[in-house]
Design an enzyme around this catalytic site. Structure first.
Site, PDB file in Angstrom:
ATOM      1  N   TYR A 140      38.482  -6.287  -0.363  1.00  0.00           N
ATOM      2  CA  TYR A 140      37.816  -6.883  -1.384  1.00  0.00           C
ATOM      3  C   TYR A 140      38.608  -8.002  -1.860  1.00  0.00           C
ATOM      4  O   TYR A 140      37.944  -8.928  -2.216  1.00  0.00           O
ATOM      5  CB  TYR A 140      38.485  -5.764  -2.556  1.00  0.00           C
ATOM      6  N   LYS A 144      36.879 -11.989  -1.713  1.00  0.00           N
ATOM      7  CA  LYS A 144      36.669 -13.115  -2.612  1.00  0.00           C
ATOM      8  C   LYS A 144      37.556 -14.443  -2.278  1.00  0.00           C
ATOM      9  O   LYS A 144      36.900 -15.304  -2.571  1.00  0.00           O
ATOM     10  CB  LYS A 144      37.508 -12.362  -3.959  1.00  0.00           C
ATOM     11  N   ASN A 169      42.995  -8.255 -15.627  1.00  0.00           N
ATOM     12  CA  ASN A 169      42.368  -6.934 -16.003  1.00  0.00           C
ATOM     13  C   ASN A 169      41.469  -7.029 -17.154  1.00  0.00           C
ATOM     14  O   ASN A 169      41.874  -7.153 -18.348  1.00  0.00           O
ATOM     15  CB  ASN A 169      43.445  -6.123 -16.236  1.00  0.00           C
TER      16      ASN A 169
HETATM   17  N1  UFG Z   1      46.315   3.439 -13.536  1.00  0.00           N
HETATM   18  C1  UFG Z   1      47.093   4.669 -13.672  1.00  0.00           C
HETATM   19  N2  UFG Z   1      46.012   5.940 -13.688  1.00  0.00           N
HETATM   20  C2  UFG Z   1      44.674   5.767 -13.567  1.00  0.00           C
HETATM   21  C3  UFG Z   1      44.235   4.649 -13.478  1.00  0.00           C
HETATM   22  C4  UFG Z   1      44.898   3.234 -13.224  1.00  0.00           C
HETATM   23  O1  UFG Z   1      48.163   4.991 -13.796  1.00  0.00           O
HETATM   24  O2  UFG Z   1      44.086   7.001 -13.823  1.00  0.00           O
HETATM   25  C5  UFG Z   1      47.098   2.329 -13.352  1.00  0.00           C
HETATM   26  C6  UFG Z   1      46.811   1.531 -12.068  1.00  0.00           C
HETATM   27  O3  UFG Z   1      47.926   2.426 -10.999  1.00  0.00           O
HETATM   28  C7  UFG Z   1      47.457   0.158 -12.322  1.00  0.00           C
HETATM   29  C8  UFG Z   1      47.160   0.103 -13.755  1.00  0.00           C
HETATM   30  O4  UFG Z   1      46.686   1.314 -14.239  1.00  0.00           O
HETATM   31  O5  UFG Z   1      48.801   0.142 -12.366  1.00  0.00           O
HETATM   32  C9  UFG Z   1      45.663  -0.553 -14.045  1.00  0.00           C
HETATM   33  O6  UFG Z   1      44.656  -0.011 -13.120  1.00  0.00           O
HETATM   34  P1  UFG Z   1      43.095  -0.540 -13.043  1.00  0.00           P
HETATM   35  O7  UFG Z   1      42.384   0.356 -11.932  1.00  0.00           O
HETATM   36  O8  UFG Z   1      42.586  -0.465 -14.323  1.00  0.00           O
HETATM   37  O9  UFG Z   1      43.161  -2.159 -12.659  1.00  0.00           O
HETATM   38  P2  UFG Z   1      43.719  -2.799 -11.263  1.00  0.00           P
HETATM   39  O10 UFG Z   1      44.962  -3.769 -11.916  1.00  0.00           O
HETATM   40  O11 UFG Z   1      44.099  -1.866 -10.398  1.00  0.00           O
HETATM   41  O12 UFG Z   1      42.497  -3.495 -10.904  1.00  0.00           O
HETATM   42  C10 UFG Z   1      42.202  -4.941 -11.440  1.00  0.00           C
HETATM   43  C11 UFG Z   1      40.912  -5.042 -11.467  1.00  0.00           C
HETATM   44  C12 UFG Z   1      40.313  -5.043  -9.929  1.00  0.00           C
HETATM   45  C13 UFG Z   1      41.336  -6.002  -9.103  1.00  0.00           C
HETATM   46  C14 UFG Z   1      42.584  -5.711  -9.176  1.00  0.00           C
HETATM   47  C15 UFG Z   1      43.715  -6.773  -8.422  1.00  0.00           C
HETATM   48  O13 UFG Z   1      39.993  -4.226 -12.022  1.00  0.00           O
HETATM   49  O14 UFG Z   1      38.967  -5.632  -9.821  1.00  0.00           O
HETATM   50  O15 UFG Z   1      42.852  -5.977 -10.549  1.00  0.00           O
HETATM   51  O16 UFG Z   1      44.638  -5.925  -8.138  1.00  0.00           O
HETATM   52  F1  UFG Z   1      40.898  -6.190  -7.676  1.00  0.00           F
END
Ligand code: UFG
Length: 328
Positions: A140, A144, A169
């Protein structure tokens, strides 16, 4: 200007369209509706069209005097990109190239591109600056980053000017309560926390509690979706003033841990939100915080909703009124 928004029926896209509708610009939305919601597009012209459909895209460009494009249509699930990289390179790169091809045919040379913090991979230091190394750790992020490089080549060769916005985020919902976040499957922290508050999930799993952070859980930079959407308008208007191409981080500059998000959500919702430690999610960097100095200085962008409580409160309003999303 007549502005074409691709992916305008998605979470980010619907908020960008709504902000655009409040300006003097005309909005033409294109979305294939595989993930987006038709009812999330609150006005302007709408076409259900896949960016891979060259003939249909040409028709849309011929019918409207498009002057700029805000390109948001993409697949964006990190985990899925690892198991189905073909889908990510097809939709995020090949279909994107199709769009660029049609733009050039119609002499449209202004593009705002939705990029991501995932282009940085595991940052060496925070806050992350635009000049820091880009080493994405999944298809992904790579899709990008490659598209950003394609844009730089198109600028050199065809004078196509672009502004790439690297989102951190995105969270929250428009104040009106009309549009919000509705993904299927939902993978993002704040909606999952709020679904747990609603009793739609038994408990939230905290992915990793042994990171080297202040409370052991991952830290992220949450930016309100309306602030994020407004940056697109500043960007497209900057391009209209014949700006050079640039890349900007888009985050609030503040980091909150998973536990801090859950605690804030407990306060906002007045619900007990059961949460339990779980395994780390592969590929999650411990800390992602943006330096948004450049976009503030060069585009005059200022976040209006810069505290986590307000961000979660707007998301909660949407979740309460639309417990099953747009199908409610
Ligand atoms: N998390 C949990 N439990 C859950 C879901 C998420 O502990 O059920 C944690 C994740 O591990 C992370 C944080 O919450 O530490 C945020 O997770 P998200 O999935 O909400 O967001 P991300 O930071 O993983 O993702 C974002 C964007 C993506 C992008 C990414 C880049 O949504 O599109 O950042 O790292 F690719």
């Amino acid at each position: 200007m007549n502005i074409l928004v691709t992916g305008g029926a998605g979470y980010v896209g619907s908020h960008v369209v709504k902000e655009l509708l409040e300006t003097e610009h005309q909005v033409i939305t294109v979305d294939n509706l595989t993930k987006g919601h038709r009812e999330a597009v609150l006005g302007g012209e709408f076409y259900q069209c896949d960016l891979g459909d060259y003939q249909e895209l040409r028709k849309i460009f011929s019918q409207h005097q498009i002057e700029a494009v805000i390109h948001l249509a993409a697949d964006s699930l990190v985990g899925e990109s690892v198991t189905s990289p073909n889908k990510y390179y097809q939709n995020n790169l090949a279909s994107g190239l199709n769009l660029l091809e049609v733009m050039l045919e119609h002499s449209v040379k202004k593009l705002v591109f939705s990029s991501t913090a995932a282009v940085y991979g595991e940052p060496k230091s925070v806050p992350i600056k635009e000049t820091d190394p880009t080493e994405p750790t999944n298809p992904y992020g790579r899709s990008k980053l490659f598209f950003e490089k394609i844009l730089a080549d198109f600028d050199r060769a065809y004078n196509l000017k672009y502004i790439s916005l690297r989102y951190f985020n995105a969270a929250g919902a428009d104040n009106s309560g009309q549009i919000g976040e509705d993904h299927d499957p939902e993978t993002h922290l704040i909606p999952l926390v709020l679904q747990t508050a609603q009793g739609r999930r038994q408990q939230l799993e905290i992915y990793g509690t042994d990171y080297k952070t202040r409370d052991g859980t991952c830290i992220r930079d949450y930016i309100h979706i309306t602030d994020l959407a407004r940056a697109h308008i500043l960007a497209v208007e900057k391009l209209a003033r014949r700006a050079e191409s640039s890349i900007y981080n888009l985050g609030s500059g503040d980091g909150f841990s998973v536990r801090e998000v859950i605690d804030t959500a407990r306060k906002v919702t007045a619900h007990d939100i059961p949460a339990a430690p779980a395994e780390r999610r592969p590929g999650d960097p411990p800390v992602l915080i943006a330096s948004s100095k450049r976009i503030k200085e060069e585009l005059g962008w200022q976040p209006q909703y810069d505290d986590l409580e307000t961000i979660i409160a707007t998301a909660w309003q949407w979740h309460k009124n639309n417990p099953t999303g747009y199908s409610s």
